[in-house]
Write a protein that holds these residues in place. Structure first.
Motif, PDB file in Angstrom:
ATOM      1  N   LEU A 134      -3.780  14.249  -3.895  1.00 40.39           N
ATOM      2  CA  LEU A 134      -4.246  13.724  -2.611  1.00 40.39           C
ATOM      3  C   LEU A 134      -3.128  13.676  -1.571  1.00 40.39           C
ATOM      4  N   GLY A 135      -1.868  13.657  -2.031  1.00 40.20           N
ATOM      5  CA  GLY A 135      -0.752  13.493  -1.098  1.00 40.20           C
ATOM      6  C   GLY A 135       0.008  14.748  -0.758  1.00 40.20           C
ATOM      7  N   ILE A 136      -0.435  15.909  -1.230  1.00 42.60           N
ATOM      8  CA  ILE A 136       0.327  17.140  -1.024  1.00 42.60           C
ATOM      9  C   ILE A 136       0.336  17.573   0.437  1.00 42.60           C
ATOM     10  N   SER A 137      -0.810  17.544   1.095  1.00 46.50           N
ATOM     11  CA  SER A 137      -0.864  17.970   2.508  1.00 46.50           C
ATOM     12  C   SER A 137      -0.053  17.046   3.426  1.00 46.50           C
ATOM     13  N   PRO A 138      -0.230  15.716   3.345  1.00 49.29           N
ATOM     14  CA  PRO A 138       0.611  14.855   4.203  1.00 49.29           C
ATOM     15  C   PRO A 138       2.091  14.948   3.865  1.00 49.29           C
ATOM     16  N   ASN A 139       2.424  15.226   2.615  1.00 45.98           N
ATOM     17  CA  ASN A 139       3.832  15.396   2.261  1.00 45.98           C
ATOM     18  C   ASN A 139       4.417  16.623   2.941  1.00 45.98           C
ATOM     19  N   ALA A 140       3.648  17.713   2.995  1.00 49.00           N
ATOM     20  CA  ALA A 140       4.105  18.918   3.693  1.00 49.00           C
ATOM     21  C   ALA A 140       4.329  18.634   5.171  1.00 49.00           C
ATOM     22  N   MET A 141       3.503  17.776   5.747  1.00 52.82           N
ATOM     23  CA  MET A 141       3.656  17.394   7.152  1.00 52.82           C
ATOM     24  C   MET A 141       4.974  16.640   7.365  1.00 52.82           C
ATOM     25  N   LEU A 142       5.307  15.744   6.449  1.00 52.79           N
ATOM     26  CA  LEU A 142       6.566  15.003   6.540  1.00 52.79           C
ATOM     27  C   LEU A 142       7.770  15.931   6.387  1.00 52.79           C
ATOM     28  N   ILE A 153      11.542   5.762   2.340  1.00 50.68           N
ATOM     29  CA  ILE A 153      10.926   4.440   2.243  1.00 50.68           C
ATOM     30  C   ILE A 153       9.723   4.478   1.301  1.00 50.68           C
ATOM     31  N   THR A 154       8.921   5.535   1.421  1.00 52.69           N
ATOM     32  CA  THR A 154       7.734   5.675   0.576  1.00 52.69           C
ATOM     33  C   THR A 154       8.112   5.788  -0.905  1.00 52.69           C
ATOM     34  N   SER A 155       9.093   6.640  -1.190  1.00 53.19           N
ATOM     35  CA  SER A 155       9.504   6.858  -2.584  1.00 53.19           C
ATOM     36  C   SER A 155      10.103   5.603  -3.202  1.00 53.19           C
ATOM     37  N   ILE A 184       1.450   6.809 -13.311  1.00 51.27           N
ATOM     38  CA  ILE A 184       0.213   6.786 -12.522  1.00 51.27           C
ATOM     39  C   ILE A 184       0.382   5.944 -11.258  1.00 51.27           C
ATOM     40  N   LEU A 185       0.916   4.748 -11.420  1.00 56.29           N
ATOM     41  CA  LEU A 185       1.070   3.833 -10.290  1.00 56.29           C
ATOM     42  C   LEU A 185       2.035   4.401  -9.248  1.00 56.29           C
ATOM     43  N   TYR A 186       3.081   5.096  -9.707  1.00 55.88           N
ATOM     44  CA  TYR A 186       4.026   5.712  -8.778  1.00 55.88           C
ATOM     45  C   TYR A 186       3.301   6.694  -7.853  1.00 55.88           C
ATOM     46  N   ASN A 187       2.442   7.534  -8.415  1.00 53.97           N
ATOM     47  CA  ASN A 187       1.706   8.520  -7.618  1.00 53.97           C
ATOM     48  C   ASN A 187       0.708   7.877  -6.671  1.00 53.97           C
ATOM     49  N   VAL A 188       0.110   6.777  -7.097  1.00 54.67           N
ATOM     50  CA  VAL A 188      -0.846   6.075  -6.237  1.00 54.67           C
ATOM     51  C   VAL A 188      -0.144   5.503  -5.012  1.00 54.67           C
ATOM     52  N   VAL A 189       0.968   4.817  -5.217  1.00 55.42           N
ATOM     53  CA  VAL A 189       1.683   4.171  -4.107  1.00 55.42           C
ATOM     54  C   VAL A 189       2.262   5.207  -3.156  1.00 55.42           C
ATOM     55  N   ILE A 190       2.842   6.276  -3.706  1.00 55.51           N
ATOM     56  CA  ILE A 190       3.478   7.274  -2.850  1.00 55.51           C
ATOM     57  C   ILE A 190       2.437   8.003  -2.007  1.00 55.51           C
ATOM     58  N   CYS A 191       1.228   8.145  -2.550  1.00 48.97           N
ATOM     59  CA  CYS A 191       0.139   8.773  -1.797  1.00 48.97           C
ATOM     60  C   CYS A 191      -0.240   7.909  -0.589  1.00 48.97           C
ATOM     61  N   ARG A 199      -0.483   9.415   9.409  1.00 46.89           N
ATOM     62  CA  ARG A 199      -1.733   9.074  10.096  1.00 46.89           C
ATOM     63  C   ARG A 199      -2.697  10.260  10.077  1.00 46.89           C
ATOM     64  N   TRP A 200      -2.537  11.106   9.083  1.00 49.76           N
ATOM     65  CA  TRP A 200      -3.407  12.277   8.965  1.00 49.76           C
ATOM     66  C   TRP A 200      -4.598  11.953   8.080  1.00 49.76           C
ATOM     67  N   CYS A 201      -5.764  12.483   8.446  1.00 50.71           N
ATOM     68  CA  CYS A 201      -6.962  12.277   7.636  1.00 50.71           C
ATOM     69  C   CYS A 201      -7.663  13.614   7.426  1.00 50.71           C
ATOM     70  N   PRO A 202      -8.108  13.888   6.208  1.00 54.37           N
ATOM     71  CA  PRO A 202      -8.883  15.110   5.976  1.00 54.37           C
ATOM     72  C   PRO A 202     -10.264  14.987   6.605  1.00 54.37           C
ATOM     73  N   THR A 203     -10.877  16.101   6.894  1.00 52.44           N
ATOM     74  CA  THR A 203     -12.239  16.116   7.424  1.00 52.44           C
ATOM     75  C   THR A 203     -13.141  16.862   6.455  1.00 52.44           C
ATOM     76  N   PHE A 204     -14.442  16.619   6.587  1.00 53.92           N
ATOM     77  CA  PHE A 204     -15.398  17.225   5.657  1.00 53.92           C
ATOM     78  C   PHE A 204     -15.827  18.629   6.091  1.00 53.92           C
ATOM     79  N   LYS A 205     -15.259  19.107   7.177  1.00 47.23           N
ATOM     80  CA  LYS A 205     -15.511  20.490   7.584  1.00 47.23           C
ATOM     81  C   LYS A 205     -14.531  21.379   6.817  1.00 47.23           C
ATOM     82  N   VAL A 206     -14.980  21.892   5.694  1.00 44.74           N
ATOM     83  CA  VAL A 206     -14.096  22.606   4.778  1.00 44.74           C
ATOM     84  C   VAL A 206     -14.135  24.103   5.052  1.00 44.74           C
ATOM     85  N   ASP A 207     -12.966  24.677   5.282  1.00 43.77           N
ATOM     86  CA  ASP A 207     -12.823  26.116   5.514  1.00 43.77           C
ATOM     87  C   ASP A 207     -11.645  26.599   4.674  1.00 43.77           C
TER      88      ASP A 207
END
Length: 488
Positions: A134-142, A153-155, A184-191, A199-207
């Motif tokens: 779930l966190g791969i796309s926002p991580n690429a943005m960072l 700070i997140t890590s 498991i908890l590490y991945n949840v928090v970092i996500c 502040r990025w959100c995925p949309t349901f318009k999938v292409d």
């Protein structure tokens, strides 16, 4: 004039990125050290070995779910929301599919390692990479925007929370389940942290068109990542199959300390290497300069860090986690020698990724793994230590292959590599040798550890100052400028 400004801006951003990357890596490894000491004292080598047997499956699943698209997103020149969104939904779908496959394969994994408890443990632990996807796309943005401070700070927050929970669970007698819960908890928090800062959100318009366009680049990164994971964890798999869980635990512990140390340097450089090198791909001469400077900075940190850990390994292990881990000491010392070269690989790898040459990255990694497997299996009859030595030797020598292709790609010469790396390696070796001779008569382990750390650090800095090492001078100048800026 504009190029001069651009050079200055890039230099400043790179310096800030390295500064925050070092703080992040340093903080992460310090916390890892503290948490690891508590857990290693509470758990046995056998309990560590049980979770260590599953490490390769979790890492491979993470590689497959990302499929190289995280790197591809960083490389795109003009990126759009649809690119991030496409990769997000691909990763989510892939992670759910992989979890289902591994869930069904859990009995086979347990049978392979002769450990029935791995059925339930693996099905729980593999949930980690669903949250990671779930966190791969926002991580690429960072990464694209060199938001190293926010990543730090997140890590750190994720490590504090997950580590605290793991220690509490270990105290309550949850055994290896505490280690699985930590992951498991590490991945949840970092996500959560990544979404908070982007502040990025995925949309349901999938292409999925952007995923298809990135595929020719990303599949080579995927294959390379999978093979690198296999290479880094091949010994754990072999040991898990052939030796008792306690032997696997000793190796896992040694590898953990080695990884903590070399990741201090690797993560410092990795967070800025690809985005910075990508910005200078249009100027071959400039990229050579940037590449050479990154190598020097990496060598400046890596050789004293890793050779120093090899020097103090007996005191660190015995004082920190106790005599039950004594058999991990020689393994750690061997791994530290090759671990000094691992951060250098990161610089070379990011050079090829910045050039879009993921095929070179892939084939060099394939060849290294094949050579490593042959060397390790040839030494099988000689025991664990010989296998680790063979593994370490290949990791050191294979840097020459990366250098050959760096010369073909940007004209970075072998002699340039020697000039950039050898001084730091030789000085670090001499400093550790002198420190050993000066302190070998000290009996008290606490005093011996403190003396070796202080003397080695002082000698290394003193020699660098005497030789007017530009890297040291630039580090001091940057730190002083940060201090003055904060003071104002």
């Amino acid at each position: 004039m504009s190029e001069a400004i651009d050079n200055q801006n890039l230099k400043e951003k790179t310096a800030q990125g390295l500064f925050w990357g070092f703080l992040s890596s340093g903080g992460m490894q310090l916390l890892n050290l503290i948490i690891g000491i508590f857990l290693a004292r509470l758990l046995s080598p056998g309990e560590y070995g049980i979770v260590g047997m599953l490490a390769i499956f979790t890492l491979l699943a993470n590689n497959l779910q990302e499929s190289g698209f995280g790197v591809a997103l960083v490389n795109i020149k003009d990126i759009k929301h649809n690119d991030y969104n496409s990769v997000f939904w691909f990763n989510v779908g892939m992670s759910l599919l992989l979890y289902l496959i591994l869930f069904l394969c859990a009995p086979l994994i347990a049978a392979f390692f002769h450990q029935p408890c791995l059925v339930s443990l693996s099905r729980f632990l593999f949930l980690a990479f669903i949250f990671a996807s779930l966190g791969i796309s926002p991580n690429a943005m960072l990464v694209r925007n060199l938001k190293v401070k926010e990543k730090a700070i997140t890590s750190l927050s994720a490590l504090v929370i997950s580590g605290t929970v793991a220690v509490i669970m270990a105290l309550k007698g949850f055994s290896y389940w505490s280690l699985a819960t930590q992951q498991i908890l590490y991945n949840v928090v970092i996500c959560f942290g990544r979404y908070y800062y982007t502040r990025w959100c995925p949309t349901f318009k999938v292409d999925f068109k952007p995923v298809k366009q990135m595929f020719s680049f990303s599949y080579k990164v995927l294959i390379t990542a999978v093979l690198t994971t296999i290479n880094n964890n091949v010994l754990t798999v072999i040991f898990g199959r052939l030796f008792p869980a306690q032997a696997v635990g000793n190796f896992t512990q040694a590898n953990k300390w080695n990884t903590m140390a070399n990741q201090l340097v690797t993560n410092t450089v990795a967070q800025v290497a690809q985005p910075v090198l990508t910005r200078v791909t249009d100027d071959n001469e400039r990229q050579r300069r940037v590449f050479g400077k990154m190598l020097r900075f990496t060598a400046f940190l890596a050789f004293p860090t890793m050779f120093g850990l090899a020097l103090v390994a007996p005191q660190v292990i015995l004082l920190a986690i106790g005599s039950k881990w004594i058999h991990s000491i020689p393994l750690l010392q061997i791994l530290c020698i090759s671990g000094a070269f691992i951060p250098l690989y990161t610089v070379y790898q990011n050079l090829f990724l910045s050039q879009g040459k993921s095929d070179v990255y892939m084939w060099l990694t394939i060849a290294q793994i094949a050579l490593t497997l042959v060397a390790v299996l040839v030494c099988h009859s000689m025991g664990i230590t010989a296998m680790v030595i063979a593994f370490a030797a290949i990791n050191i020598l294979w840097l020459l292959a990366w250098q050959l292709f760096a010369y073909k790609q940007i004209g970075y010469r072998f002699m340039s590599m020697l000039r950039d790396l050898l001084p730091f390696m030789v000085i670090a070796l001499i400093v550790m040798g002198v420190t050993y001779l000066v302190t070998r008569f000290i009996v008290n382990m606490y005093i011996l550890l403190i003396a070796r750390v202080l003397i080695a650090a002082a000698l290394y800095v003193m020699v660098m100052k005497m030789l007017h090492a530009r890297i040291l001078e630039e580090c001091i100048e940057f730190l002083l400028s940060r201090f003055k800026k904060n003071k104002k």
